[in-house]
Every structure is written in C-alpha cells, then in structure tokens.
Design an enzyme around this catalytic site. Structure first.
Site, PDB file in Angstrom:
ATOM      1  CG  LEU A 558      -1.757   1.357   1.571  1.00 16.09           C
ATOM      2  CD1 LEU A 558      -2.719   1.620   0.464  1.00 16.09           C
ATOM      3  CD2 LEU A 558      -2.371   1.262   2.785  1.00 16.09           C
ATOM      4  CD  GLU A 559       3.131   4.925  -4.230  1.00 21.23           C
ATOM      5  OE1 GLU A 559       2.476   4.699  -5.211  1.00 21.23           O
ATOM      6  OE2 GLU A 559       4.297   5.477  -4.543  1.00 21.23           O
ATOM      7  CB  ILE A 560      -0.028   6.054   2.654  1.00 27.29           C
ATOM      8  CG1 ILE A 560      -0.915   4.906   2.969  1.00 27.29           C
ATOM      9  CG2 ILE A 560      -0.207   7.251   3.234  1.00 27.29           C
ATOM     10  CD1 ILE A 560      -0.970   4.747   4.232  1.00 27.29           C
ATOM     11  CB  THR A 596       4.679   2.631  -7.125  1.00 27.27           C
ATOM     12  OG1 THR A 596       3.400   3.456  -7.265  1.00 27.27           O
ATOM     13  CG2 THR A 596       5.100   1.948  -5.875  1.00 27.27           C
TER      14      THR A 596
END
Lengths: 812, 475
Positions: A558-560, A596
């Site tokens: 998960l990219e926050i 990403t």
C-alpha cells in the site's frame, strides 16, 4: 486420493514454488468496470510475510503481565550452584520426574535462537542429562504465540567469513544431534511460531505436541532469505516427513498449520486451544499444553507411549518408492528442473537445498551434515541472500506505524466504487473486522463488487482457511448500497472511482457534505496528484492518497501519499487502517506518479522504444523475466491496459518532459484506436482467449510496429544492454525520488519496487541493487546509453554522488 | 385509602429486591431503601408481583426416560408425547376441553410430524379446537415451551396451558445427500423420457452418501463433547473429579428411584412390549470401572468419557400450567409457582456450556434472592465436566469480572442441595423433554424436603442458557 498424488508427484510441490518465488500469476480475467489502475499488475513478488514477522505481529497483543506467569509448582534449583546462576533465556523446573524447560528471551516478543540462548539451553540439558531424578523433559516457550521464531539473523550476518558461518552451523548441528540422541525423551510443546531454527530444534526432539490454533505454524522459511536450514534441518526433515514433503517445505518456505503438520507426521499430538476459565485463555492454554506434554513425557519415559507413528498407506507407498534409487534420482531431477525453470537460475538457495538433501540421502548423514554447513555458509555470503534479508528487514519496518497511534481508531469504513479495486479494498477490510460500506452508482456494479468480496471469502472456505459460518459472519461486516446512508458514521472514506479528476472532485464534494468532521477522505489513485484532488476540499488536512495494488487481496503493498497539507494524524490513521488490512506500507510525498508509478513510467517508455526497434514481444518478455521480473514487459503493458498506460505516459510525459521520452506514445495511441487495450479487450501485444492458456502474439500489431519502426543502435542492443536499459532507467528514477524527497528512506523505495512493481526480489530493490551492483557501474551504463539516446538516461545527482564516493551506500 | 395500604403491602416484598440490588450498586434509587424490611433469613416471603397473575404448576409427569435403542425404538416421537399427555390427563383429571393451548419442545425433528405438539394432542384426545405448536431451543426446548405458556397466561391470552417436550433419539431423520435430493426433485419435474435419462446420466455413486443430522455445533463445527472436554480443561477439572461427580449422580438417582421419590414418572404400556415403569439409564458403577474408559472426544488424553457424559435418551414429559385463580377455582391444589426466569446466551465456541453460570445470578437478581435463599438446585447435567466447570466459574470473581461484567461472583451451589435425586447424567437427557423434568424435580423436592425456593438452570447448544425460580405452593 488427491492428496496422495500430491505427496507422490513432485510436480505439484514445485508448483507451489511458483507462487512464492518467481510467481507471476496472470489469473485475472478481463477486469470488469471500475477504475482501471496502472497498478493492475498481477505480480506476486516474493512472499516474505510468513517469516517471523507474523509471529511478531501476533504477539504484540500479549501483555507483559501474561508473560510473567507463575508456574503452577515450585521451581527447584537442581544441581546446586549451577542452577542458582541466573539464566536470562531459559529456566526450568521439575514436575515429578519430568523437567520442564521454559524458553523466554528477555525484552523481546519472540524467542530467537542466538548464542546466549543456545549456550543456556545446552547448560540446562546437560544438567537434565546428569540428574538421576529426571527421566524426561518438556521444552516449551513462555511466550504465547511464539515457540521459537527462528535463528538470529544478525548472528549470521555478523560473520565475516564463510568459515565462521560453517562453524556456527556445525555448532547448531552438534547441539541438535545431542538432543536427538538423548536417552531421556524430550517433548517439544509448541504453541505459536515454530520456524527455521525453532523447527530444527523441535524435530530433533523425540516427540512434538502442538497447539491447534492459527498462531501455531511450523515451517522452514530459510529459502525466502536465500539460505537453507543449517542446523540439521535438511537432513532430518526428509526422514521425518518424506522427501517430497520435505522438498515442498524447504523450497517454498511456506508455513504449515498445526493440523496439517499432524497429518504430515511433523507433530505427534495436537492440543486444542482453550477458552476462558479461571485465567486468560492464552495463559491457560499454554499451561494445559504443558500439562499434556508432561503426561506424554512421563508416558514416553515409562515406555507406555511409543514414538513410532502409524503411517498411512500413502505414506508407506511413498517411502517404499523412495527406497528405489532410480525413483529418487528421477525426483531430484524433476525437482531441480522445475526449480531451474521457475527461478531462471537467479536464486541459488533452492538448488543448494536439493543438493544438500541429495548428499545426505545418497552419501550418508556425515556427508550430508558437512555439505549442509558448507552450503549454508556459501549461501549466507551471496548477494541474493543479502538482498532477500534486506527485504525481510525492510518489510518488518514497513509493518510498523511510525506516525504513532491515531487519535481516533477508524472502525467504520466507506468505499466508493465497487470495481475491482473498491471491492478488493472491501475484502481485505471486512475480514479484519472493519464495518465497511461499499457504495456504487449502479446496482449491477455493486452486485459485481459484492460477489467479488463473497468469492474471495468463499475461496478461503474451499481452502479450509475459513468455515462457511465465519465467512457469513465476516461478510455481514459489508453493507452494499447506492446512496450515502450511514456515511455520517464513517471514520474513513476511500474512493476508488474512475481515474478522472472531475469525477473525483464531484465525489469528494458529495462525500464532504455527509461525513462527520473527523472522517478522512482517501483517494485510491495511481497517478492523479493528491493535491489536485484535494484542491476542492473544505478540509485538505483530511485528504490523503491510498494507492492499493491489484489484486488487492494478493498484493501486499500500500502506497500512502501525503500532501503538504495532510495532517500527521490523518497519515497515522491511514497507516493504521492499512496495517489492519495486512498491508506493507510505504509513505511517500505527493507528486506526479508518486513513487511507484513514476519509477515504472520511464521503464515503460523504454519498453516501447525496444519494441519499436524491432524486438519481438516474446523476446522482450523473456529478457525481462530472465532478469528476475515476475512478468514480462510486453505482457505487463497488456495486463495494465494499453489505454491506462497511454494515459499515464501522456500525463507523466507532460510533467517530466524529456526524461520520460524514448519510446513513442504514438504506439500506444494506435493500439488504443485499434481497440487493442490488452487483456481486458482480448487483444494487445498478445491475443487472449477464454480458456486458452498459451498466448499467441497479436499479428495485427505487426503493421503498427512496422509503421513506427526505428533502427536499433547496434552497440546498445545486446540482450544484456536491453535488460540494463530497462533496469537502469527504473533505478535512476527511484534514486531521483529519494533525491527529491518523494521517498523518505531507501528502504521504502526497495519495498515499494519489489512488493508493488515486481522489481526482482533477488536484487533486493533498486537501492540495494545500487549498493550490491555498484553505483559506478550503473552510472557507467547510464552514460553509455545517454550517449546513444540522450538525456532520458542522464544519471541523477544522488546516483553520481554515490558513484564518486565508493563508501557511500544506501544501506550501511 | 385501603387500596393504597394494600398496594404498599403488596409492594413490600418487591422493595427488598431493590434493596438487594442497592447493596451491589450503591447508586441505584435510594428512595427504595427506606422501605426495605429488616434482615431476615429468607429475603422474601413470596415472589408474587403486583398486578401480575400468579402462575402455578398443577402437576407434571414424564414417561420413563430410556436409553435410545431400547423399548421405545420402534415408536415415533408423537407416540412418546402422546403417552406423556395421556399420563398427565390421568394424573390431573383435567377436562380436555378447558385446555387453551398446548406447547411442546423438541430438538431433532421427525419431518412427518414437524408440529409434534399438534399430532400428539390430537392423538391423546384433546379437542381439535385446542391449538398447539412446537418450539425448539436445543436442550432448553421444554423450558421454552413452559415459559411460552407463562407468557400466554401472564398476558391474559390463556388460563390453562399444557407444556411439554419430547425426544426420540432411537430414530433420527437421515437424509439423502443434497445432490441426490436435487436430482430427485428435478426428476419430479422432468416430463419426457429424454429429460429423465439425461438426469439419470448425471447420477454418481457418491450421491448415495447419506447425511446424518448434525452432531456438531453449526457455527463452530465442534461436537458438544469436544467443547465440554475443552471447557473442563479450561477450568482445570480433573478426570477423577468428573468421574466422582458422575458416580454421585448415578448413586443419588438410584436411591431416589428405590425410595420412590421420582413420582413424576408415569408407566407407559409400549405397544407390543411390556409396560415400562422405570428409567433404565441409572447404573451406579465404581470409580475403578469408570477410570478404565478411554476419552470419547479428545483422544487420547481428554477427560470426558462415556461414563461422565449424559447418554442418548428417548423420553417425553408434560405439565399442566394454570393461572392460580383458575386452578383454585377448579379445586386444584397446585404444586408450585413458576416465578422469574431468564434466557442468556454467550460465545458458542468457548463458553458453549456455561449457560447456568450466566443465568443464575441474573435470575436471582431479578427475583431479589440470593444463593442462600435457594433450597433446591436442579441443574441440567450435560457432562460432569460441564457441571464442575460451571461451579468453578460461578465461584470465580475473576470470571465474573472479566466475562460477565459483574463485580463479584455469585458463588457455587452447595452440593447438599444440588440435584439430590440424580440428574441428566443418570436419569437421561431426552433433549426436548428435560426442562419439564427439572422443574418437576425442583417442585417435588421442595414439597418433600420442605424448602421454599428452587432454582432450575440449564445450558443448551448454541451457547444459550436458561434459569427459572420455582416457588413451593403453600401447603
């Protein structure tokens, strides 16, 4: 009989391996409506999650007071003075004529086999063996949820030479051999993680009893760290569970639950976990496990119980088959073939494991032990192992919330858009007990999303990971609806609608009209800058990006994304929700493509260029997978969706200009106009047909590619150059993200690239790769390609800095 | 003025209940305190409530409880229920047409007689104008039948109720598999030979595998014996303690049977067989014999065995419940009042059988009584380990505070007042019928032993529980 075939057939066990190591599985069918995401790859990067980190997680709940439990009988000091010495890791007492040895590493949530623990353990065992009053022993952990999580990785990492590691391994081997030959029966009472060195210890005991709960798992995860079980495990395991099952365990590193372990013969008895009694359940369960283990220890020393296990017919047949040298050779060959195919020779550990097991069986245990310790030492010195261990540490870090506990724990979630992503997010939320509203604009869309969640849960029922009752009760955490009813109770809203800024603006405004003040608005977008979405918000401090990867229930990352205005508490809350959903989390700053997507875009641009230069899609795919990517580059474009790739390329191209140049977006545009959108439309670079596994190249692409053909430059078009053109652009962009502060740490960069984008795990991520491969070499390559193609290959300043001072490393 | 006085007087006993609660929770209504009577051995004289009808048991009977597979094995459930009803009619001489409503409890349903209450009532010659329905709540089904009746009387819907329960474990519905059923149903609809043949072609041998009624908890897939073994382990109840308790149950039952105390039993002439007059599961053994048995559920080291568990039983019970004034008007001398009752439920996995622990303090509180006020305890004995675990839980402050949200424990019942005439372990446990047996045992014991209050409690599958206060009818 299905299981029997599985035991006998080596093919299956290696197939498991696919999922874990190289594991690209392209099983999603055409994505139904919903937000098309750039992140819709179907990578399954190395699954490290099962290593000790799980034990750590599960333990965090145990309170200190429960650990300081008081044994139900008097601890007697045994052999006078020596027992009076304070031991920190091990203590023991005696019940009747049974010694109960308790493992409890101080100041840690898990027990790890380190030097102190080992020496104390031998000390205690020597006393037990010397004592006349003790006839048997029970080995148990005082920590609920963890027996022994494994050997101390740092102990191995601190060794400078292979000889040191060999010695370390041999010490372990000797210790366990002594235990195995003990004349007084030793019973391992296992509750919680029993992994790596812990398992090797347990299988050296005469008898094993395990708690049948979800925390109790047995396994040899060494292969996931690029090493092998180095304390006799490769020799004992095949004897205990049979060669095929032992290969399966050691080559996949997967965790085995207690009930399965019982069936395999890995444990002898199971103990059911207890509910509340006169003490907390966990505490009483361990006590009960100890009581049962003591009974069995007594029975063993009185010869009332035999350690021999009744083998089933299938097991007998297997072991008979394994006694034929020809069959054994065939199995080694088959396993090795499959491993080579799956790992492309990039991972040395699995092959060495096969080799060591083979040596032990064919040449006797002395040769086996020697081979094990030497190969173990060799492996610890490899780059691959360093990369994988780095990933393991990184993953542990990214499983923590460095922003602290949020002021208000999010319990009620609302998700907008029941597409592939939205439903996926709902699925990983409801099974963690979050009350989740799934809202969509249409009944059909909503129904599809609900079915996706149900199917995800039902598949677990089929695999017996859940009961149908648990499925139903989990599913009741989900409310599907078309309106905003109940949003006034939501603590967090995650939107997963189409990637369209004006649509995102509209839903943001609609949502803000109904949600309470504390509610967080999170956007699941793969490329739209969060500050642009937040521009229309009345409360931008509550707006954050949560970039999930597809399929959400399989992809761990998960990219926050935080903007300048996002408050710390909002970030803390988003991380807390992500962790609850079981995600590995990186927190990055806002910017076009975040981290990403931004890393991937220049590599994709190079993919187009390479295709334009006339490289066949199949050839390109094989070049990328043989470098360690789980999915070939051309296939990746098809999987992501050509239209999405085009969209992102154009957007990021505008934002970053020449650096994202190289290939021509025209190629993607023409594909879109011909309707070649990739897998979802049935045609892209390849042709996709329902039920057809082998992919055929889409011959209609020939015309498009011919019209956009550019001549290849012969001095930078070797196979290796093609691979490095792709990888260096990726790495250069990643380093630039760190340089610009998009990334906070190189660790997060590596974790994001490996777990989100399928960057080769054996390289450890772009930053580890720079460290291990050498910054100078990468800069040299970039310069060479820069000379041929232009500024898109210009190395960034930080990379140049690292190249010019060889002592500079991202990881010390 | 008189009416006010009467009201105050009627209200008196009730206030003491408040006083009792007050001592536990100091913040609740202080005004009630002034009305509290001085301390006395019994907290109350009677549990009558103002503006509420008193509900009485006129009498209750049961046919002998037999181990399944014995004399009742060729009968159907409604046969047993009918026998119990006939016995009740004979015992009480109640005119059939004054019965307003009939309710029976049952667990494993015979599909042909799913409303077994109605079939049995018609067969026993009750008026076809008397409605009847069947309830199910696992082992407390008969309790549910009684309390349903209480509700009907208390709300003024009925005056005379027959409540009972029945279970026939000798025969249980064993079904075709789902696949087979589906095929048979489709076959029913198939019109042409072709359709039928194509359906037949889908037949597989595994369709014939039968489906037994669930012996496991649906939500957890755990059998009750397994859960009982875990419960005993959680409370550290030893195998020996369990065997000793089981032996006590059998010995007391034997004694009660020999002394003729089990007066609720009515003989049943089984068609084609001898008349059954006695329960046949009472078998006092020796501890040595019991110690030889192997664990039945958690093998090989568990503690619950066949000897310390209740056995599969066939049986039926029935009871005549009336509004007090109706009973008196008809010239009956009732046996007992049915007073406060509660239903509780908790985690079906780890606290499946702890119903009595949860229900007891609640019902006492509701009635304004303490454990000391109870003269006769009648608890359902599913397993020795379950009873002893409940004792330990009731006697634990830690358990009360951490799991029941109570400040203190309720205390465990004194053994000399507990199941003195045997229990389900020895007398048997026909699931649907046990509830009435418990209430009648409490009522008969109070009459015989001379106490005022009885406490009935039981656990049930699904993690549910029940408790009821039975008050002796003044002689």
């Amino acid at each position: 009989m299905a299981r029997s075939q599985r035991q006998l057939g080596t093919g299956v066990l290696v197939r498991q391996y696919i999922g874990h190591l190289a594991g690209a599985r392209l099983r999603q069918k055409s994505p139904p409506h919903g937000s098309p995401h750039l992140s819709a790859f179907h990578f399954r990067p190395l699954q490290l999650k099962m290593v000790a980190s799980r034990a750590i997680g599960s333990l965090s709940r145990a309170t200190a007071s429960r650990m300081l439990r008081c044994p139900g009988y008097i601890c007697r000091s045994f052999s006078g003075t020596s027992a009076l010495r304070t031991r920190t890791h091990i203590n023991y007492g005696v019940k009747g004529d049974v010694a109960v040895v308790r493992i409890n590493s101080p100041n840690s949530k898990v027990n790890t086999l380190n030097k102190e623990l080992q020496s104390e353990f031998m000390e205690v065992m020597n006393e037990i063996w010397a004592s006349d009053q003790i006839r048997s022993a029970v080995l148990i952990s005082s920590k609920p949820g963890c027996f022994i999580a494994g050997a101390d990785i740092n102990m191995i990492a601190s060794c400078k030479t292979p000889e040191e590691v060999t010695k370390l391994s041999q010490e372990g081997q000797r210790m366990f051999e002594k235990l195995e030959k003990s004349t007084k029966p030793v019973v391992a009472a296992i509750s919680g993680a029993c992994l790596g060195g812990g398992l090797e210890l347990a299988i050296s005991c005469q008898y094993r009893i395990a708690t049948k709960d979800r925390k109790t798992v047995l396994g040899t995860p060494e292969v996931l760290l690029g090493i092998l079980p180095g304390a006799g495990g490769t020799q004992r395991l095949p004897k205990m569970v049979g060669v095929p099952a032992a290969f399966d365990m050691m080559l996949t590193g997967r965790n085995i639950r207690a009930d399965r372990a019982k069936k395999m013969g890995l444990v002898d008895q199971l103990v059911e976990p207890l509910g509340p009694g006169l003490k907390p359940p966990e505490e009483r369960t361990i006590e009960y496990l100890e009581e049962v283990a003591v009974t069995f220890a007594k029975g063993l020393s009185d010869k009332k119980i035999s350690i021999k296990r009744d083998k089933g017919l299938v097991e007998k047949l297997t072991s008979y088959a394994m006694s034929i040298p020809f069959v054994r050779q065939q199995i080694y060959k088959k396993v090795e073939e499959k491993v080579r195919k799956q790992t492309k020779g990039l991972y040395p550990a699995p092959l060495k494991i096969i080799d060591v097991v083979k040596t032990g069986i064919e040449q006797g245990s002395d040769a086996g032990y020697l081979s094990e310790s030497q190969k173990f030492a060799e492996l610890t010195m490899t780059k691959e192992s360093k990369a994988l261990i780095g990933l393991y540490h990184g993953q542990v870090l990214c499983k923590k919330n460095k922003f602290g506990a949020p002021q208000k724990e999010a319990k009620h979630l609302a998700i907008l858009g029941a597409g592939l992503m939205g439903a996926g997010i709902a699925q990983v939320s409801v099974d963690k007990g979050l009350k989740t509203i799934l809202k969509d604009a249409t009944l059909a869309g909503l129904g599809r999303g609900q079915q996706q969640v149900f199917k995800g849960l039902n598949d677990k029922v089929k695999k017996k990971a859940l009961t149908s009752f648990e499925r139903d009760s989990i599913f009741s955490n989900l409310t599907g609806q078309l309106d905003y009813q109940g949003f006034e109770k939501a603590d967090m809203v995650i939107e997963a609608v189409f990637e369209d800024l004006s649509l995102k603006h509209r839903v943001l405004k609609e949502v803000e009209a109904v949600i309470p003040d504390h509610c967080i608005f999170a956007s699941n977008t793969s490329a739209l800058p969060i500050n642009e979405i937040a521009a229309v918000s009345k409360r931008p401090e509550k707006v954050i990006g949560m970039h999930y990867f597809s399929p959400v229930d399989k992809m761990q990352l998960l990219e926050i994304i935080t903007t300048e205005k996002t408050s710390k508490d909002t970030t803390a809350s988003a991380v807390a929700v992500g962790l609850k959903q079981g995600k590995v989390i990186i927190v990055v700053k806002d910017g076009p493509g975040f981290y990403t997507t931004r890393c991937l875009a220049p590599m994709m641009s190079e993919v187009l260029r390479i295709l334009q230069e006339g490289v066949e899609p199949k050839k390109l795919d094989s070049l990328t997978t043989s470098f360690g990517f789980p999915v070939g580059a051309a296939t990746l474009v098809d999987e992501v969706g050509v239209d999405v790739a085009k969209h992102v390329s154009e957007d990021l191209g505008k934002a970053f200009g020449e650096r994202f140049g190289g290939g021509s977006v025209e190629l993607l545009k023409q594909m879109v106009s011909r309707g070649f959108l990739g897998r979802k439309s049935g045609k892209g670079f390849y042709i996709y047909q329902e039920g057809v596994k082998s992919k055929n190249v889409n011959s209609d692409m020939d015309g498009i590619l011919a019209s956009l053909k550019v001549p290849p430059k012969s001095d930078v078009s070797s196979d290796e150059d093609i691979q490095y053109r792709l990888v260096t652009r990726f790495v250069n962009e990643a380093v630039m993200c760190l340089q610009e502060g998009i990334l906070a740490t190189p660790t997060e960069g590596d974790i994001g690239a490996v777990f989100g984008l399928g960057f080769p795990p054996c390289l450890g991520g772009p930053f580890r790769f720079v460290d291990l491969y050498g910054a100078q070499k990468i800069v040299d390559r970039l310069r060479k390609y820069e000379a041929a193609y232009g500024t898109q290959f210009s190395p960034c300043q930080l990379l140049i800095d690292h190249a010019s001072s060889p002592n500079k490393k991202f990881f010390q | 003025m008189t009416s006010i006085l009467t009201y105050t007087f009627k209200n008196l006993p009730n206030t003491s209940k408040w006083a009792l609660q007050f001592s536990v929770r100091p913040l609740s209504c202080s005004s009630q305190l002034r009305a509290a009577p001085a301390a006395q051995t019994k907290s109350k004289k009677t549990l009558a409530k103002p503006n509420m009808r008193n509900i009485v048991v006129v009498d209750g009977v049961r046919i002998p409880f037999l181990q399944s597979g014995t004399s009742y094995k060729d009968l159907m459930p409604h046969d047993l229920a009918r026998a119990a009803l006939s016995g009740l009619l004979h015992r009480t001489n109640v005119p059939k047409d004054i019965v307003d409503y009939i309710i029976f409890g049952t667990v494993i349903q015979e599909v042909k007689t799913s409303n077994v209450a109605r079939e049995a009532a018609l067969g026993a010659g009750f008026s076809d104008k008397t409605p009847a329905h069947t309830v199910t709540m696992a082992c407390i089904s008969a309790n549910q039948a009684m309390t349903t009746g209480i509700g009907l009387i208390a709300s003024g819907q009925s005056d005379v109720i027959v409540a009972g329960g029945v279970e026939l474990m000798s025969d249980v519905p064993i079904r075709h598999s789902r696949k087979m059923r589906k095929m048979m149903l489709e076959l029913n609809k198939a019109k042409t030979l072709g359709q039928r043949l194509s359906l037949f072609s889908k037949f597989r041998l595994n369709f014939l595998a039968p489906e037994l009624p669930a012996v496991a908890e649906f939500s957890t897939s755990e059998t009750m014996g397994h859960s009982a073994d875990r419960l005993a382990a959680a409370f550290a109840v030893s195998r020996q303690d369990q065997d000793e308790y089981a032996l006590r149950s059998h010995s007391l039952a034997k004694k009660a049977q020999d002394e003729g105390l089990l007066s609720d039993v009515v003989p049943f002439k089984v068609p084609g067989k001898d008349t059954v007059t006695k329960d046949n599961g009472i078998r006092p053994s020796s501890l040595e014999q019991m110690a030889k048995l192997k664990p039945a559920f958690i093998k090989p080291y568990g503690t619950v065995t066949a000897a310390n568990s209740s056995f599969l039983t066939d049986g039926a019970s029935a009871m005549l419940i009336m509004a007090e004034e109706k009973a008196l008007a008809m010239g009956y001398k009732p046996k007992a009042y049915l007073r406060d009752f509660v239903y509780v439920s908790q985690d079906p996995k780890d606290q499946l059988l702890l119903g009595p622990t949860y229900a007891t303090p609640k019902v006492l509180e509701k009635a304004g009584l303490t454990m000391n006020d109870i003269d006769a305890f009648e608890f359902h004995e599913a397993f020795s380990g379950q009873i002893l675990a409940n004792f330990k839980a009731m006697d634990s402050d830690w358990f009360a505070q951490n799991y029941m949200g109570r400040k203190t424990k309720v205390g465990s019942p004194p053994l000399e007042k507990f199941n003195n005439w045997g229990g389900s372990l020895s007398l048997g446990h026909p699931f649907g019928a046990t509830g009435c047996r418990l209430v009648m045992a409490a009522a008969n014991r109070l009459r015989k032993e001379g106490g005022q209050y009885g406490l009935v409690a039981a656990c049930a599958a699904g993690g549910q529980g029940h408790a009821m206060i039975v008050e002796a009818y003044p002689k």
